[in-house]
Design a protein around this motif. Structure first.
Motif, PDB file in Angstrom:
ATOM      1  N   ASP A 136      40.225  37.394  44.886  1.00  0.00           N
ATOM      2  CA  ASP A 136      39.650  38.457  44.049  1.00  0.00           C
ATOM      3  C   ASP A 136      38.288  38.071  43.468  1.00  0.00           C
ATOM      4  OD1 ASP A 136      40.464  36.617  42.181  1.00  0.00           O
ATOM      5  OD2 ASP A 136      41.762  37.976  41.060  1.00  0.00           O
ATOM      6  N   GLN A 137      37.847  36.838  43.722  1.00  0.00           N
ATOM      7  CA  GLN A 137      36.512  36.421  43.302  1.00  0.00           C
ATOM      8  C   GLN A 137      35.641  36.059  44.518  1.00  0.00           C
ATOM      9  OE1 GLN A 137      36.618  33.377  40.222  1.00  0.00           O
ATOM     10  NE2 GLN A 137      38.492  34.239  39.368  1.00  0.00           N
ATOM     11  N   ALA A 138      35.968  36.646  45.655  1.00  0.00           N
ATOM     12  CA  ALA A 138      35.245  36.315  46.887  1.00  0.00           C
ATOM     13  C   ALA A 138      33.753  36.600  46.760  1.00  0.00           C
ATOM     14  CB  ALA A 138      35.831  37.093  48.062  1.00  0.00           C
ATOM     15  N   ASP A 139      33.388  37.662  46.047  1.00  0.00           N
ATOM     16  CA  ASP A 139      31.965  37.976  45.950  1.00  0.00           C
ATOM     17  C   ASP A 139      31.202  36.925  45.158  1.00  0.00           C
ATOM     18  OD1 ASP A 139      29.932  39.891  46.787  1.00  0.00           O
ATOM     19  OD2 ASP A 139      29.614  40.195  44.648  1.00  0.00           O
ATOM     20  N   GLU A 140      31.888  36.231  44.242  1.00  0.00           N
ATOM     21  CA  GLU A 140      31.231  35.137  43.535  1.00  0.00           C
ATOM     22  C   GLU A 140      30.909  34.003  44.507  1.00  0.00           C
ATOM     23  OE1 GLU A 140      33.049  33.850  39.883  1.00  0.00           O
ATOM     24  OE2 GLU A 140      33.864  35.843  39.491  1.00  0.00           O
ATOM     25  N   GLY A 141      31.803  33.767  45.459  1.00  0.00           N
ATOM     26  CA  GLY A 141      31.528  32.770  46.492  1.00  0.00           C
ATOM     27  C   GLY A 141      30.359  33.179  47.364  1.00  0.00           C
ATOM     28  N   LEU A 142      30.315  34.452  47.751  1.00  0.00           N
ATOM     29  CA  LEU A 142      29.203  34.953  48.556  1.00  0.00           C
ATOM     30  C   LEU A 142      27.886  34.866  47.790  1.00  0.00           C
ATOM     31  CD1 LEU A 142      30.972  38.049  50.127  1.00  0.00           C
ATOM     32  CD2 LEU A 142      30.276  35.979  51.336  1.00  0.00           C
ATOM     33  N   GLU A 143      27.950  35.122  46.480  1.00  0.00           N
ATOM     34  CA  GLU A 143      26.733  35.049  45.664  1.00  0.00           C
ATOM     35  C   GLU A 143      26.187  33.625  45.616  1.00  0.00           C
ATOM     36  OE1 GLU A 143      23.600  36.502  43.329  1.00  0.00           O
ATOM     37  OE2 GLU A 143      25.034  37.466  44.678  1.00  0.00           O
ATOM     38  N   MET A 144      27.066  32.615  45.659  1.00  0.00           N
ATOM     39  CA  MET A 144      26.594  31.240  45.684  1.00  0.00           C
ATOM     40  C   MET A 144      25.804  30.961  46.958  1.00  0.00           C
ATOM     41  SD  MET A 144      29.349  28.752  43.902  1.00  0.00           S
ATOM     42  CE  MET A 144      28.001  27.619  43.558  1.00  0.00           C
ATOM     43  N   LEU A 145      26.221  31.589  48.060  1.00  0.00           N
ATOM     44  CA  LEU A 145      25.472  31.440  49.307  1.00  0.00           C
ATOM     45  C   LEU A 145      24.145  32.186  49.239  1.00  0.00           C
ATOM     46  CD1 LEU A 145      28.321  31.868  51.954  1.00  0.00           C
ATOM     47  CD2 LEU A 145      27.519  29.768  50.859  1.00  0.00           C
ATOM     48  N   ARG A 146      24.201  33.406  48.689  1.00  0.00           N
ATOM     49  CA  ARG A 146      22.976  34.214  48.600  1.00  0.00           C
ATOM     50  C   ARG A 146      21.900  33.510  47.782  1.00  0.00           C
ATOM     51  NH1 ARG A 146      26.817  38.342  46.865  1.00  0.00           N
ATOM     52  NH2 ARG A 146      27.391  39.681  48.607  1.00  0.00           N
ATOM     53  N   THR A 147      22.318  32.881  46.690  1.00  0.00           N
ATOM     54  CA  THR A 147      21.370  32.262  45.758  1.00  0.00           C
ATOM     55  C   THR A 147      21.155  30.776  46.029  1.00  0.00           C
ATOM     56  OG1 THR A 147      23.175  31.889  44.171  1.00  0.00           O
ATOM     57  CG2 THR A 147      21.891  33.923  43.945  1.00  0.00           C
ATOM     58  N   ARG A 148      21.765  30.256  47.098  1.00  0.00           N
ATOM     59  CA  ARG A 148      21.605  28.865  47.519  1.00  0.00           C
ATOM     60  C   ARG A 148      22.020  27.875  46.418  1.00  0.00           C
ATOM     61  NH1 ARG A 148      15.896  28.767  50.957  1.00  0.00           N
ATOM     62  NH2 ARG A 148      16.235  30.701  52.102  1.00  0.00           N
ATOM     63  N   LYS A 149      23.068  28.203  45.702  1.00  0.00           N
ATOM     64  CA  LYS A 149      23.554  27.323  44.644  1.00  0.00           C
ATOM     65  C   LYS A 149      24.646  26.372  45.117  1.00  0.00           C
ATOM     66  CE  LYS A 149      22.447  30.430  40.800  1.00  0.00           C
ATOM     67  NZ  LYS A 149      22.987  31.248  39.677  1.00  0.00           N
ATOM     68  N   SER A 150      25.142  26.576  46.311  1.00  0.00           N
ATOM     69  CA  SER A 150      26.227  25.725  46.819  1.00  0.00           C
ATOM     70  C   SER A 150      25.671  24.567  47.625  1.00  0.00           C
ATOM     71  CB  SER A 150      27.170  26.547  47.700  1.00  0.00           C
ATOM     72  OG  SER A 150      26.474  27.047  48.832  1.00  0.00           O
ATOM     73  N   THR A 151      26.492  23.541  47.773  1.00  0.00           N
ATOM     74  CA  THR A 151      26.235  22.492  48.761  1.00  0.00           C
ATOM     75  C   THR A 151      27.448  22.458  49.675  1.00  0.00           C
ATOM     76  OG1 THR A 151      27.179  20.805  47.299  1.00  0.00           O
ATOM     77  CG2 THR A 151      24.802  21.098  47.229  1.00  0.00           C
ATOM     78  N   GLY A 152      27.210  22.101  50.942  1.00  0.00           N
ATOM     79  CA  GLY A 152      28.341  22.112  51.868  1.00  0.00           C
ATOM     80  C   GLY A 152      28.910  23.511  52.001  1.00  0.00           C
ATOM     81  N   LYS A 153      30.234  23.608  51.917  1.00  0.00           N
ATOM     82  CA  LYS A 153      30.923  24.867  52.171  1.00  0.00           C
ATOM     83  C   LYS A 153      31.533  25.458  50.898  1.00  0.00           C
ATOM     84  CE  LYS A 153      32.023  26.188  56.003  1.00  0.00           C
ATOM     85  NZ  LYS A 153      31.474  27.212  56.906  1.00  0.00           N
ATOM     86  N   VAL A 154      31.680  26.771  50.895  1.00  0.00           N
ATOM     87  CA  VAL A 154      32.413  27.505  49.862  1.00  0.00           C
ATOM     88  C   VAL A 154      33.660  28.086  50.526  1.00  0.00           C
ATOM     89  CG1 VAL A 154      32.370  29.474  48.286  1.00  0.00           C
ATOM     90  CG2 VAL A 154      30.318  28.066  48.591  1.00  0.00           C
ATOM     91  N   VAL A 155      34.815  27.852  49.922  1.00  0.00           N
ATOM     92  CA  VAL A 155      36.083  28.282  50.513  1.00  0.00           C
ATOM     93  C   VAL A 155      36.778  29.278  49.591  1.00  0.00           C
ATOM     94  CG1 VAL A 155      38.409  27.520  51.176  1.00  0.00           C
ATOM     95  CG2 VAL A 155      36.411  26.184  51.865  1.00  0.00           C
ATOM     96  N   ILE A 156      37.288  30.342  50.194  1.00  0.00           N
ATOM     97  CA  ILE A 156      38.087  31.342  49.457  1.00  0.00           C
ATOM     98  C   ILE A 156      39.550  31.055  49.712  1.00  0.00           C
ATOM     99  CG2 ILE A 156      38.528  33.800  49.110  1.00  0.00           C
ATOM    100  CD1 ILE A 156      35.659  32.839  48.402  1.00  0.00           C
ATOM    101  N   THR A 157      40.326  30.897  48.665  1.00  0.00           N
ATOM    102  CA  THR A 157      41.756  30.602  48.802  1.00  0.00           C
ATOM    103  C   THR A 157      42.538  31.907  48.692  1.00  0.00           C
ATOM    104  OG1 THR A 157      41.933  30.132  46.425  1.00  0.00           O
ATOM    105  CG2 THR A 157      41.507  28.271  47.876  1.00  0.00           C
ATOM    106  N   ILE A 158      43.365  32.166  49.697  1.00  0.00           N
ATOM    107  CA  ILE A 158      44.129  33.412  49.748  1.00  0.00           C
ATOM    108  C   ILE A 158      45.433  33.288  48.970  1.00  0.00           C
ATOM    109  CG2 ILE A 158      45.117  35.147  51.280  1.00  0.00           C
ATOM    110  CD1 ILE A 158      42.082  34.754  51.532  1.00  0.00           C
ATOM    111  N   GLN A 159      46.104  32.167  49.142  1.00  0.00           N
ATOM    112  CA  GLN A 159      47.324  31.910  48.389  1.00  0.00           C
ATOM    113  C   GLN A 159      47.571  30.413  48.412  1.00  0.00           C
ATOM    114  OE1 GLN A 159      50.425  34.011  50.428  1.00  0.00           O
ATOM    115  NE2 GLN A 159      50.273  32.802  52.276  1.00  0.00           N
ATOM    116  N   ASP A 160      48.520  29.961  47.649  1.00  0.00           N
ATOM    117  CA  ASP A 160      48.813  28.533  47.556  1.00  0.00           C
ATOM    118  C   ASP A 160      49.695  28.141  48.737  1.00  0.00           C
ATOM    119  OD1 ASP A 160      49.102  25.966  46.760  1.00  0.00           O
ATOM    120  OD2 ASP A 160      50.522  26.356  45.153  1.00  0.00           O
ATOM    121  N   LEU A 161      49.048  27.641  49.812  1.00  0.00           N
ATOM    122  CA  LEU A 161      49.779  27.288  51.032  1.00  0.00           C
ATOM    123  C   LEU A 161      50.305  25.863  50.951  1.00  0.00           C
ATOM    124  CD1 LEU A 161      47.351  28.830  53.654  1.00  0.00           C
ATOM    125  CD2 LEU A 161      49.601  29.689  53.067  1.00  0.00           C
TER     126      LEU A 161
END
Length: 279
Positions: free
Chosen positions: A254-279
């Motif tokens: 439910d916060q996937a767009d926050e992850g996408l925004e980190m890519l848009r604004t180049r604030k991440s390093t490496g990868k950003v992962v979205i967790t769907i459920q506790d596997l």
């Protein structure tokens, strides 16, 4: 993909998310080599940001028991792209100088790590001290701050580049191009700058340069063994403790767009992962 400018954007409507990791819930008729309950990673090309996905079995790979899902979800495209680019396409040799642009990004960090494993002298170019520190931790021998330093001058002062790995494009491509040694190989990986370079073929001729395009997912259509062989090597390297996936941030679905925004604004390093459920 959101802008519709990616080279392989699906027709609408589609769900974002190019790669996933999880557990097989069901199998289609005739699928062999997999069982319900298997842990797998999948390069789907789309459909990842969802609670369930339906993918072709050819796009799935079984996971080693010791590989966490967070690592697996960040593994295939980034490591696969860099390994195919540096090993299969550029034939990077021990002792050669590898220049990695965007060296703190999702693919850039893996190029630094794999290049070092292959015996190269690695020059990492990124924006800012924090991102350069991530590249250094991945094995970079030399660091260039794209914000404040002249890329061409710095690379030439180190003897020039034999191989250029470029997921950025734009002005950085131009600077790297001019810093190449004769007989160098350049790998256009992507265009994070938003600017696709225009390559002057007469300059290629004069310096005997080669430009080798790399679209990792494209091999599925005409030479899938390139990907399967590469992934087998990479999975073994991970199992041996030689690869260390860098995930800077995780977000719930439910916060996937926050992850996408980190890519848009180049604030991440490496990868950003979205967790769907506790596997």
């Amino acid at each position: 993909m959101i802008k519709g400018t990616y080279q392989d954007t699906p027709s609408h409507p589609f769900t974002l998310g190019m790669e996933v990791a999880g557990v097989i819930d069901s199998l289609g008729d005739g699928v062999k080599g997999f069982a319900i309950g298997d842990r797998v990673a999948v390069f789907g090309g789309q459909g990842g940001l969802a609670e369930l996905g339906c993918f072709d079995a050819i796009r799935a790979v079984k996971l080693p028991d010791a590989m966490p899902f967070t690592d697996a979800a960040a593994f295939q495209i980034a490591y696969g792209t860099s390994h195919v680019a540096l090993d299969y396409r550029a034939r990077l040799q021990p002792g050669e100088t590898l220049l990695v642009l965007g060296a703190a990004g999702g693919v850039g960090l893996t190029a630094v790590e794999i290049g070092k494993l292959m015996g190269a002298n690695v020059i990492a170019c990124a924006r800012g001290a924090d991102k350069l520190q991530a590249a250094k931790a991945a094995g970079a021998d030399h660091l260039i701050d794209a914000r404040t330093q002249d890329i061409r001058a710095e690379v030439k002062s180190l003897g020039g580049a034999d191989v250029v790995y470029d997921p950025v494009g734009g002005e950085q491509w131009d600077a790297a191009f001019r810093a190449c040694k004769p007989d160098a190989r350049l790998l256009p990986i992507g265009f994070a700058s938003g600017e696709v370079p225009q390559i002057k073929s007469n300059h290629l001729l004069v310096k005997n340069l080669s430009v080798l395009g790399v679209y990792w997912g494209g091999y599925l259509a005409f030479k899938p063994e390139v990907l399967t062989d590469s992934l087998a090597t990479l999975m073994q390297w991970h199992a041996d403790g030689r690869l260390h996936p860098h995930v800077s941030n995780t977000f719930p679905l439910d916060q996937a767009d926050e992850g996408l925004e980190m890519l848009r604004t180049r604030k991440s390093t490496g990868k950003v992962v979205i967790t769907i459920q506790d596997l």
